[in-house]
Scaffold this motif. Structure first.
Motif, PDB file in Angstrom:
ATOM      1  N   ASP A  68      23.259  19.055 -33.821  1.00  0.00           N
ATOM      2  CA  ASP A  68      21.853  18.949 -33.438  1.00  0.00           C
ATOM      3  C   ASP A  68      21.726  18.936 -31.920  1.00  0.00           C
ATOM      4  O   ASP A  68      21.488  17.898 -31.317  1.00  0.00           O
ATOM      5  N   VAL A  69      21.888  20.114 -31.336  1.00  0.00           N
ATOM      6  CA  VAL A  69      21.803  20.255 -29.886  1.00  0.00           C
ATOM      7  C   VAL A  69      20.335  20.217 -29.474  1.00  0.00           C
ATOM      8  O   VAL A  69      19.488  20.847 -30.099  1.00  0.00           O
ATOM      9  N   LEU A  70      20.036  19.465 -28.434  1.00  0.00           N
ATOM     10  CA  LEU A  70      18.689  19.401 -27.887  1.00  0.00           C
ATOM     11  C   LEU A  70      18.539  20.480 -26.822  1.00  0.00           C
ATOM     12  O   LEU A  70      19.504  20.799 -26.110  1.00  0.00           O
ATOM     13  N   CYS A  71      17.340  21.033 -26.704  1.00  0.00           N
ATOM     14  CA  CYS A  71      17.089  22.099 -25.733  1.00  0.00           C
ATOM     15  C   CYS A  71      15.843  21.787 -24.919  1.00  0.00           C
ATOM     16  O   CYS A  71      14.867  21.253 -25.438  1.00  0.00           O
ATOM     17  N   ALA A  72      15.901  22.147 -23.643  1.00  0.00           N
ATOM     18  CA  ALA A  72      14.731  22.047 -22.766  1.00  0.00           C
ATOM     19  C   ALA A  72      14.505  23.427 -22.159  1.00  0.00           C
ATOM     20  O   ALA A  72      15.374  23.965 -21.471  1.00  0.00           O
ATOM     21  N   LEU A  73      13.337  24.002 -22.444  1.00  0.00           N
ATOM     22  CA  LEU A  73      12.965  25.300 -21.906  1.00  0.00           C
ATOM     23  C   LEU A  73      12.065  25.060 -20.705  1.00  0.00           C
ATOM     24  O   LEU A  73      11.003  24.451 -20.835  1.00  0.00           O
ATOM     25  N   ASN A  74      12.535  25.492 -19.539  1.00  0.00           N
ATOM     26  CA  ASN A  74      11.813  25.271 -18.283  1.00  0.00           C
ATOM     27  C   ASN A  74      11.450  23.795 -18.112  1.00  0.00           C
ATOM     28  O   ASN A  74      10.330  23.427 -17.792  1.00  0.00           O
ATOM     29  N   GLN A  75      12.449  22.944 -18.388  1.00  0.00           N
ATOM     30  CA  GLN A  75      12.394  21.496 -18.189  1.00  0.00           C
ATOM     31  C   GLN A  75      11.421  20.789 -19.136  1.00  0.00           C
ATOM     32  O   GLN A  75      10.978  19.678 -18.854  1.00  0.00           O
TER      33      GLN A  75
END
Length: 99
Positions: A68-75
């Protein structure tokens, strides 16, 4: 610029076709990569982008697809169906555990 010389569209916009990827925490250690620039030809979902990364680096599958990788798109924290476009920054974080 000389008359008649070819124009490379990527020269006009440095980020055209490129996505900056950042890896943090245990992901950075396990993947042996803290950042990467990936060239894309069209907008992709985060899920599709992860599949593209795994195609190039099959040993990353366990870390990018099976956890379950977390992602931040453009912070901004984002779900896996968010769309990534040229010029975006996408950061990956390991799952957070509490204590």
């Amino acid at each position: 610029m000389a008359v008649g010389s070819a124009i490379n569209p990527n020269d006009a916009i440095p980020s055209a076709g490129k996505v900056e990827l950042l890896f943090f925490g245990q992901l950075k250690e396990r993947l042996k990569c803290d950042k990467l620039t990936l060239r894309i030809t069209e907008p992709l979902s985060i899920t599709a982008l992860k599949l593209k990364l795994v195609e190039k680096n099959p040993h990353w599958k366990a870390w990018l697809e099976e956890r379950d990788v977390l992602c931040a798109l453009n912070q901004t924290m984002s779900s896996s169906d968010e769309i990534v476009k040229a010029g975006d920054e996408l950061a990956f974080f390991p799952p957070v555990t509490g204590g």
